[in-house]
Design an enzyme around this catalytic site. Structure first.
Site, PDB file in Angstrom:
ATOM      1  N   ASP A 194       0.836  -1.133  -0.115  1.00  0.00           N
ATOM      2  CA  ASP A 194      -0.089  -0.014   0.009  1.00  0.00           C
ATOM      3  C   ASP A 194       0.832   1.254   0.070  1.00  0.00           C
ATOM      4  O   ASP A 194       2.121   1.186   0.001  1.00  0.00           O
ATOM      5  CB  ASP A 194      -0.829   0.098   1.142  1.00  0.00           C
ATOM      6  CG  ASP A 194      -2.332   0.617   0.657  1.00  0.00           C
ATOM      7  OD1 ASP A 194      -2.282   1.758   0.434  1.00  0.00           O
ATOM      8  OD2 ASP A 194      -3.458  -0.161   0.974  1.00  0.00           O
ATOM      9  N   HIS A 269      -2.998   3.081  -4.687  1.00  0.00           N
ATOM     10  CA  HIS A 269      -2.368   2.717  -3.398  1.00  0.00           C
ATOM     11  C   HIS A 269      -0.978   2.272  -3.702  1.00  0.00           C
ATOM     12  O   HIS A 269      -0.487   1.213  -3.101  1.00  0.00           O
ATOM     13  CB  HIS A 269      -3.327   1.476  -2.867  1.00  0.00           C
ATOM     14  CG  HIS A 269      -4.746   1.914  -2.130  1.00  0.00           C
ATOM     15  ND1 HIS A 269      -4.645   2.302  -0.801  1.00  0.00           N
ATOM     16  CD2 HIS A 269      -5.777   2.007  -2.794  1.00  0.00           C
ATOM     17  CE1 HIS A 269      -5.786   2.737  -0.859  1.00  0.00           C
ATOM     18  NE2 HIS A 269      -6.621   2.499  -1.771  1.00  0.00           N
ATOM     19  N   GLU A 334      -9.769   2.399  -5.458  1.00  0.00           N
ATOM     20  CA  GLU A 334      -9.481   3.879  -5.267  1.00  0.00           C
ATOM     21  C   GLU A 334      -8.503   4.472  -5.831  1.00  0.00           C
ATOM     22  O   GLU A 334      -7.649   5.069  -5.273  1.00  0.00           O
ATOM     23  CB  GLU A 334      -9.154   3.730  -3.618  1.00  0.00           C
ATOM     24  CG  GLU A 334     -10.529   3.295  -2.844  1.00  0.00           C
ATOM     25  CD  GLU A 334     -10.333   3.455  -1.305  1.00  0.00           C
ATOM     26  OE1 GLU A 334     -11.207   4.081  -0.714  1.00  0.00           O
ATOM     27  OE2 GLU A 334      -9.202   3.133  -0.757  1.00  0.00           O
TER      28      GLU A 334
HETATM   29  C1  ACM Z   1     -11.075  -0.614   0.073  1.00  0.00           C
HETATM   30  O1  ACM Z   1     -11.675  -0.455   1.023  1.00  0.00           O
HETATM   31  N1  ACM Z   1     -10.446   0.408  -0.512  1.00  0.00           N
HETATM   32  C2  ACM Z   1     -10.927  -1.830  -0.912  1.00  0.00           C
END
Ligand code: ACM
Ligand code: ZN
Length: 614
Positions: A194, A269, A334
């Site tokens: 991440d 991420h 995201e």
């Molecule tokens: C997530 O909660 N971004 C998968």
């Protein structure tokens, strides 16, 4: 015609659940438990037999648990040449029709016989047997006679641990796999990368762990208020797993019927990734630092450069070779696309492939990643964002968003195998008691009873669509859990609630019985040094001003059943002799309310809620 078999099943289950004496605190509750009279006495003279093909795996595990649970040093042998009495026989039986992970467990005064089709079934049966053993160790003790017929509702009974936001050690991960597998959790989803850290050694790209696994220290500063790191600051917080570490964890999990699914989260991420290899970002000659907290714009991998795909092909090759799971989770959630908008490489791909916008570029990107994963003989999992655009044929979806998005229906309806990771019921990074009484976390309350009350199959689905729901997974995101003690506090007992949601049929679920089983299992968790939370005993207080009388109306609740709330309004600590809460009451504004939950011996169960009425 259709309803009759269901009705008969329910009646049969109801009959078999009638137990003699105290119910055994099973978690998850088996499909059918028929209690019999008498008991089997297990002692060091009891002999245990297991199928020869499983001896190497099962013998050390069984011996270890019988010793650590019960202090028993028991002989364990291969085969089925048992004595006349006083034995536990684990048998592989092809005729049993309880599925790949199901089992039949028969405890009689003379013997315990377990039958299953596979190692997984025998392993699961042993977990049930362990829960039927008393918690106090002794030289011999009784296991009540019973017949248990059991099999899981879902094949996917998962737990996700984010070790990227805060690194957790190999020993800690193994401890959690050990505990979770006792509750028949069989998938461990390891969120390895991440913005705040890259945690898996990739031999071809050493910077990923030399640089990407380490960040500047912002301990003690709230996650969302952290200043970005500068280039010359020391980077002292982090850690990573070598490939040898990972092999050790995989082997440890295999013995415990747990499959490990690695996650490499791209194209968003990815701040730790682009900090390690800036040429993989959209910005030429950029310099990035691993994120220290908060949001990380500029974190996307470039979706236009061919080098991104070559890099991912190499990473996937190493990950595929390391993990035996058929799945690799490639993230897809995201993604911040601001850099893509400005990037010549990204825009060129959009033009060449006549993509409408950057959302379609994301779909193009995940489509190519899907092909890279398939080329290594594996199957891709992605978060539900990968449904956008053309989707990702052959992928499995983790449906996490709810409300404006409906992936829990769209994914199975669209033909995708789907795992429910509903953020409103399964994100156990959310706090589990009254906000003001819990450690820092997202300002959303997800109490134990709400996790337990989750129904993974949306009612809109037709039966053939519902078949595509593989199961559920509880997710512990790591932003707010820097320490092992805090991680365990968030995991337990809510992971146990998810274990029952995933294993047990809705007909055998019952909150009062589960609550009481959790209380018994607290003793096991304590014995095993697990830092569980007792927030289920917290008292929630809410107030309303009655304008007519200018008095405050006070309303107190708890998610548990069978206990009483006692409170004070004069600043004293409440006890079992204070005023008992019998329903909404009126009091003067600005008083300090102190309330707690007490059992019938007058013992305080959780923490005291203390709040100024206003
Ligand atoms: C997530 O909660 N971004 C998968
Ligand atoms: Zn780009």
């Amino acid at each position: 015609m259709k309803r009759l078999p269901l009705l008969i099943t329910i009646i049969l289950i109801a009959c078999t659940l009638k137990v003699e004496g105290k119910a055994i605190p099973f978690i998850p509750q088996p499909q059918s438990v028929e209690m019999k009279s008498g008991s089997f006495i297990i002692s060091e003279r009891t002999k245990v037999f297991v199928p020869k093909e499983y001896l190497a795996d099962f013998q050390p595990y069984l011996a270890g648990k019988l010793m650590s649970d019960a202090g028993l040093d028991v002989q364990i042998k291969a085969g089925n040449r048992t004595p006349a009495t006083n034995f536990i026989l684990f048998e592989k039986s092809a005729e049993l029709t309880l599925g790949e992970e199901g089992y039949l467990l028969e405890v009689s005064p003379q013997k315990v016989v377990v039958k299953a089709n596979s190692y997984a079934g025998l392993f699961n049966a042993f977990q049930t047997l362990r829960q039927a053993m008393p918690i106090q160790a002794g030289s011999s003790f009784e296991i009540p006679c019973m017949v248990v017929k059991d099999h899981p509702r879902f094949e996917w009974r998962g737990l996700m641990l984010d070790v990227a936001r805060h690194f957790q050690t190999k020993a800690f991960v193994m401890k959690q796999i050990d505990v979770l597998s006792s509750y028949k959790i069989n998938k461990f989803h390891w969120h390895l990368t991440d913005d705040q850290g890259w945690r898996i050694e990739i031999k071809k790209y050493p910077n990923l762990t030399q640089k990407g696994a380490w960040r500047a220290d912002r301990t003690g500063i709230p996650w969302w208020q952290r200043e970005s790191a500068t280039a010359d600051e020391p980077k002292t917080v982090g850690g990573f797993y070598t490939q040898d570490d990972i092999k050790e964890v995989i082997e440890y999990a295999r013995i415990r019927n747990v499959e490990i699914i690695p996650e490499i989260d791209v194209p968003g991420h990815s701040k730790a990734l682009v900090a390690s290899y800036p040429f993989l970002s959209c910005l030429e000659d950029a310099h990035f630092e691993v994120a220290v907290g908060g949001k990380a714009p500029d974190n996307a991998l470039c979706a236009g450069k061919e080098t991104s795909y070559t890099f991912l092909e190499d990473v996937i090759a190493e990950v595929a070779a390391l993990f035996p799971s058929k799945y690799i989770h490639m993230g897809g959630d995201e993604c911040n696309k601001t850099n893509w908008q400005k990037c010549d490489h990204c825009n060129k791909v959009v033009q060449e492939h006549q993509l409408k916008d950057m959302e379609e570029l994301q779909s193009y990107f995940m489509g190519r990643v899907n092909e890279l994963v398939a080329a290594k003989g594996k199957s891709m999992i992605g978060w539900d964002e990968i449904l956008s655009g053309k989707g990702a044929k052959g992928a499995t979806i983790m449906a996490w968003r709810r409300g404006r998005f409906t992936p829990e229906v769209d994914a199975p309806r669209g033909g995708y195998p789907t795992i429910m990771t509903d953020y409103t019921h399964s994100y156990i990074s959310q706090v589990q008691g009254p906000l003001e009484m819990e450690p820092e976390g997202p300002k959303v309350v997800l109490p134990l009873s709400k996790v337990y009350g989750y129904e993974p199959i949306p009612e809109q689905l037709m039966p053939e669509e519902a078949q595509r729901v593989l199961g559920t997974e509880a997710c512990l995101w790591g932003e707010f859990t820097p320490t092992e003690a805090h991680c365990e506090y968030m995991l337990y007992p809510r992971a146990l609630a998810n274990a029952e949601v995933a294993w047990s049929q809705p007909e055998v679920k019952d909150w009062a019985r589960f609550q009481s089983s959790v209380e018994e299992n607290f003793k096991r968790l304590k014995r095993d040094n697990v830092n569980y939370s007792t927030s289920m005993y917290s008292v929630y207080a809410s107030f309303a001003l009655d304008q007519l009388s200018n008095m405050a109306k006070v309303y107190l609740t708890t998610e548990t059943v069978g206990y009483d709330i006692y409170y004070t309004l004069n600043g004293d600590e409440p006890t079992g002799n204070s005023t008992k809460y019998e329903g909404v009451f009126a009091t003067e504004n600005k008083r300090v309310l102190k309330a707690g939950l007490f059992n019938d011996q007058g013992e305080l169960l959780g923490k005291i809620t203390e709040i100024k009425i206003k």
